[in-house]
Design a protein around this motif. Sequence first.
Motif, PDB file in Angstrom:
ATOM      1  N   GLN A   1       0.855  -1.181   0.000  1.00 29.02           N
ATOM      2  CA  GLN A   1       0.000   0.000   0.000  1.00 29.02           C
ATOM      3  C   GLN A   1       0.898   1.240   0.000  1.00 29.02           C
ATOM      4  OE1 GLN A   1      -2.654   0.408   3.417  1.00 29.02           O
ATOM      5  NE2 GLN A   1      -4.226   1.254   2.057  1.00 29.02           N
ATOM      6  N   LEU A   2       0.481   2.244  -0.764  1.00 25.73           N
ATOM      7  CA  LEU A   2       1.244   3.501  -0.849  1.00 25.73           C
ATOM      8  C   LEU A   2       0.550   4.552   0.009  1.00 25.73           C
ATOM      9  CD1 LEU A   2       3.598   5.017  -2.377  1.00 25.73           C
ATOM     10  CD2 LEU A   2       1.833   5.781  -3.967  1.00 25.73           C
ATOM     11  N   ILE A   3       1.342   5.261   0.774  1.00 23.26           N
ATOM     12  CA  ILE A   3       0.805   6.339   1.612  1.00 23.26           C
ATOM     13  C   ILE A   3       1.554   7.618   1.246  1.00 23.26           C
ATOM     14  CG2 ILE A   3       0.543   7.152   3.997  1.00 23.26           C
ATOM     15  CD1 ILE A   3       0.949   3.966   4.549  1.00 23.26           C
ATOM     16  N   SER A   4       0.836   8.664   0.918  1.00 23.10           N
ATOM     17  CA  SER A   4       1.504   9.932   0.606  1.00 23.10           C
ATOM     18  C   SER A   4       1.045  10.994   1.599  1.00 23.10           C
ATOM     19  CB  SER A   4       1.194  10.357  -0.825  1.00 23.10           C
ATOM     20  OG  SER A   4      -0.121  10.830  -0.928  1.00 23.10           O
ATOM     21  N   PHE A   5       1.900  11.995   1.817  1.00 23.41           N
ATOM     22  CA  PHE A   5       1.515  13.086   2.713  1.00 23.41           C
ATOM     23  C   PHE A   5       2.233  14.364   2.287  1.00 23.41           C
ATOM     24  CE2 PHE A   5       3.488   9.416   4.676  1.00 23.41           C
ATOM     25  CZ  PHE A   5       4.780   9.824   4.955  1.00 23.41           C
ATOM     26  N   LYS A   6       1.616  15.444   2.754  1.00 20.70           N
ATOM     27  CA  LYS A   6       2.120  16.751   2.328  1.00 20.70           C
ATOM     28  C   LYS A   6       3.392  17.114   3.087  1.00 20.70           C
ATOM     29  CE  LYS A   6       0.403  21.401   1.388  1.00 20.70           C
ATOM     30  NZ  LYS A   6      -0.730  22.320   1.519  1.00 20.70           N
ATOM     31  N   ASN A   7       3.328  16.907   4.404  1.00 23.74           N
ATOM     32  CA  ASN A   7       4.484  17.239   5.242  1.00 23.74           C
ATOM     33  C   ASN A   7       5.004  15.981   5.927  1.00 23.74           C
ATOM     34  OD1 ASN A   7       4.219  20.122   4.778  1.00 23.74           O
ATOM     35  ND2 ASN A   7       2.357  19.948   6.039  1.00 23.74           N
ATOM     36  N   GLN A   8       6.250  16.067   6.349  1.00 24.16           N
ATOM     37  CA  GLN A   8       6.857  14.880   6.957  1.00 24.16           C
ATOM     38  C   GLN A   8       6.185  14.482   8.269  1.00 24.16           C
ATOM     39  OE1 GLN A   8      11.151  15.621   6.603  1.00 24.16           O
ATOM     40  NE2 GLN A   8      11.356  13.418   6.278  1.00 24.16           N
ATOM     41  N   ASP A   9       5.447  15.431   8.872  1.00 21.53           N
ATOM     42  CA  ASP A   9       4.759  15.096  10.125  1.00 21.53           C
ATOM     43  C   ASP A   9       3.494  14.280   9.873  1.00 21.53           C
ATOM     44  OD1 ASP A   9       2.986  16.875   9.055  1.00 21.53           O
ATOM     45  OD2 ASP A   9       3.227  18.395  10.601  1.00 21.53           O
ATOM     46  N   GLY A  10       3.198  13.965   8.621  1.00 22.03           N
ATOM     47  CA  GLY A  10       2.072  13.089   8.315  1.00 22.03           C
ATOM     48  C   GLY A  10       0.796  13.826   7.940  1.00 22.03           C
ATOM     49  N   SER A  11       0.803  15.146   7.889  1.00 21.76           N
ATOM     50  CA  SER A  11      -0.421  15.872   7.532  1.00 21.76           C
ATOM     51  C   SER A  11      -0.672  15.769   6.030  1.00 21.76           C
ATOM     52  CB  SER A  11      -0.306  17.340   7.964  1.00 21.76           C
ATOM     53  OG  SER A  11       0.817  17.930   7.348  1.00 21.76           O
ATOM     54  N   GLY A  12      -1.913  15.918   5.636  1.00 22.44           N
ATOM     55  CA  GLY A  12      -2.302  15.836   4.225  1.00 22.44           C
ATOM     56  C   GLY A  12      -2.176  14.433   3.684  1.00 22.44           C
ATOM     57  N   LEU A  13      -2.595  13.472   4.521  1.00 22.90           N
ATOM     58  CA  LEU A  13      -2.352  12.061   4.200  1.00 22.90           C
ATOM     59  C   LEU A  13      -3.332  11.513   3.156  1.00 22.90           C
ATOM     60  CD1 LEU A  13      -1.225   9.388   6.567  1.00 22.90           C
ATOM     61  CD2 LEU A  13      -3.466   9.000   5.571  1.00 22.90           C
ATOM     62  N   ALA A  14      -2.821  10.699   2.252  1.00 25.30           N
ATOM     63  CA  ALA A  14      -3.672   9.980   1.287  1.00 25.30           C
ATOM     64  C   ALA A  14      -3.136   8.555   1.179  1.00 25.30           C
ATOM     65  CB  ALA A  14      -3.626  10.657  -0.077  1.00 25.30           C
ATOM     66  N   VAL A  15      -4.053   7.584   1.100  1.00 25.07           N
ATOM     67  CA  VAL A  15      -3.606   6.183   1.008  1.00 25.07           C
ATOM     68  C   VAL A  15      -4.170   5.528  -0.250  1.00 25.07           C
ATOM     69  CG1 VAL A  15      -3.302   5.819   3.486  1.00 25.07           C
ATOM     70  CG2 VAL A  15      -5.517   5.373   2.454  1.00 25.07           C
ATOM     71  N   SER A  16      -3.387   4.667  -0.826  1.00 20.28           N
ATOM     72  CA  SER A  16      -3.828   3.947  -2.027  1.00 20.28           C
ATOM     73  C   SER A  16      -4.649   2.733  -1.615  1.00 20.28           C
ATOM     74  CB  SER A  16      -2.612   3.481  -2.831  1.00 20.28           C
ATOM     75  OG  SER A  16      -2.015   2.372  -2.185  1.00 20.28           O
ATOM     76  N   GLU A  17      -5.217   2.058  -2.586  1.00 19.01           N
ATOM     77  CA  GLU A  17      -5.848   0.782  -2.266  1.00 19.01           C
ATOM     78  C   GLU A  17      -4.753  -0.251  -1.970  1.00 19.01           C
ATOM     79  OE1 GLU A  17      -7.902  -1.133  -5.520  1.00 19.01           O
ATOM     80  OE2 GLU A  17      -6.768   0.044  -6.963  1.00 19.01           O
ATOM     81  N   VAL A  18      -5.146  -1.319  -1.292  1.00 20.20           N
ATOM     82  CA  VAL A  18      -4.187  -2.382  -0.955  1.00 20.20           C
ATOM     83  C   VAL A  18      -4.034  -3.276  -2.182  1.00 20.20           C
ATOM     84  CG1 VAL A  18      -3.749  -4.376   0.525  1.00 20.20           C
ATOM     85  CG2 VAL A  18      -4.769  -2.301   1.490  1.00 20.20           C
TER      86      VAL A  18
END
Lengths: 52, 731
Positions: free
Chosen positions: B86-103
Amino acid sequence: MNDQYQFPDLSHTYTVALEDDPVLLDGQRVLFDKKVTLMPVELEKKTETNES
Amino acid sequence: MALSILKPIGQKNGMFQFKADIGTNTFYQYEIGQGKKKYKGIDQIALVRFRSPILSRNHPLQKIAASSFVLEIPEQHFDREKDKVQLISFKNQDGSGLAVSEVINIFPSLRSDHPPLFPSFNLSVENIAMESTSVKHKPFNYQESKLSKPMFWGALISAIPAVIGAAAPLVKKLFSKKKKTSPTAPASATTEKPGSSTKDEILGAIIDMLGNIKGNNSAPQAEAPAPSNPQPAAQSLSVGKFIDPATLIELIPFFEQVISRETLLAIGDDPLKLFKAIGEAALKMTDQEAASVMLRKDSDTRASRKPDKYAEAQFLSKLIGAIPGVPPIVKAAIAPHTLLGYASPSQQILKSLMGLGNNNGALDNLNLGINGTNHTMNDDDLAGLLASMSMSSASVPAIPFKVKTNVKLQFVATNTVELHGKKRLLYSKNSDLHFPIKITTDHPNAPQNAIPKVIVQAVFHDAETDQFLLEKKFRLKDIQLEETISNIVISKDEAIALPNDKDIKLNLSFIWKGKKTKENCGVFKIHYFRVVSDYLFNRIGSAVETPIPLNDVVSFRPFWHKVWEGGFSESKRWEVSLAVKYYYTVDLREDTISKLSTKRKIETDNAGGERSSNRRKVAGKIKSGMELSLHALNQLLVSRSKSPLNEAQLEAIRTDYLKKSYTQVARTQVELRGRAGDTATLWTYPEISIHQVYLARPNTVNELGQVTELTEEVVEFPRPSSIHFIGTKSE
């Protein structure tokens, strides 16, 4: 399964015949089809000490 | 917009490739694991087993163009238990603006109702969608066992009476006792008190075992039809024939003291396992006796010590002499007289083989002997063999005690059932495991009083790997000799630590305080058994129908393997002659097929390293292979409109017995010719036979937790029977 995808058993076909009536596999001309019986064998994983 | 999209696009150079898109986000991370769960309505990996470092869109390791890029993940991060990403993306390194892909599931099933595994007839591995690949690529990391281990261990066991006689005074005493009584004493004089001896049982077990050996019952083997294309004889050795029955008979007093009848029935025809059990027991006794041995040595004469030491040296010499393929110079270097300079060489060797002593193991000890005469052991095969002998000795500390040779520990009420052609002691995983024992003695003045306090230490190991599994101590009071002790019980909850359908070695010690000496005295015995659940693998039977070629290049593409491709552009004509070996084996832990890399070795080349402009002739050897998976083989049944094995049945056959039967090789010689610029290719694909596989199910279990009856269930499962080697040349 679709017959058109079944590669023919050429193990009883003479090489000469393959030259006259070529069979293609992955875009290449088939030269031979050798069928060999599998025999039991003892295999072991190579370790650091016996890797050559 | 923040995105996290992951789409599989292929597999290349040992990497799984994905098209990833993180939109306007800057950072991303991927997680690999097993299972899927929903959290706040979003699919997530249930158990994350690997988490990548946090990467950024400008990370030098990933070439990012716009918001999408190709994400490459090494294949080795995935296996049967770690099959989701699964891919997880975020705007800042602190984890804000998180988006996750499907598994994403990496290894889809090879089900026949799936879309065609490959979109076109083209066999090229390039540009293939991930959905079509249930295949891994691994380096070829195998070698054939050139030395016959069974033969080696058989020879070793033949030498054991000499070793024990020389190295363990306790056992020597047992042997001398036997020699004293047997030829001259009347039969009644050697008759043990009723119930006080296991000699008859041991003899019965040996006779049973020899019967099995005669019946060629070394391990489950497929009843394969006679090969239509006979090949040079492969190594298919019955281990049994390498144990000299006379040696076993000679060892009866030793077995009677420390190895149970059930152990002999389970492993008696396997020289390696038998050697390990004997060695372990002999060393345990020797350790206990060491102090008294030293005291006795002080009073010994030099003359009386010499023969013992020479016997040890003879053993070591015999040990090496038994190994085929050892250079004569090495054998000469370890002749008995060259070893006499070392203290107790056989003890050193025995300890090293059992994984005790220093970490360098047996090889160092052998080198010790050899270096003493300025020779170096550099035989790779020998080194490999010796390396494989050492076992892990990790365990819990054993309670020290002095072994009492006139007292015996006997397992009683053991019900065996026939499995793998042998009588075995099986316990049900769904019951408590009872190990009733009895303490007996043949001492004429045996005390009539009960032993007031006793500790029984039960230590369980995996018999194959020697991995420690479980230890339990029992504090008992008022133990009467000859009476059955029924409180040695492992609860079914404790038995969870014991693996299913594997030989488990129980080392049971019965220890008490000496009345006069106040030191620990005791007896011990090695006892083999198995725990079983729903199904057990018994054996592979005969093929039920004619072999089926996996020649459909679409449906069975994972089984097609391009093992070699080459040609010479600088030579007008070229000719390549290859001796080919192709192996099949099974990786019991994987659900996918793994194609192994091809190892190449050039034997002759008429260009001599230069580019040849005329007729280039090259001769060489190649070897390659494929690791099959039980899951992939099971899906072949579906493609034949047969019922696949269920999970419990698959687990039952996931055994080394099956793996041994599925490890096979085909050897052939091929010649490929061409002109400048031509390329030639060698492909392989298998034919499979559907075999009957005999499973067993526990039918009845007694109050001790022992399986007393098994019922047979026959299923069908495919096994490769032959290989097609197909040579092609560019048009």
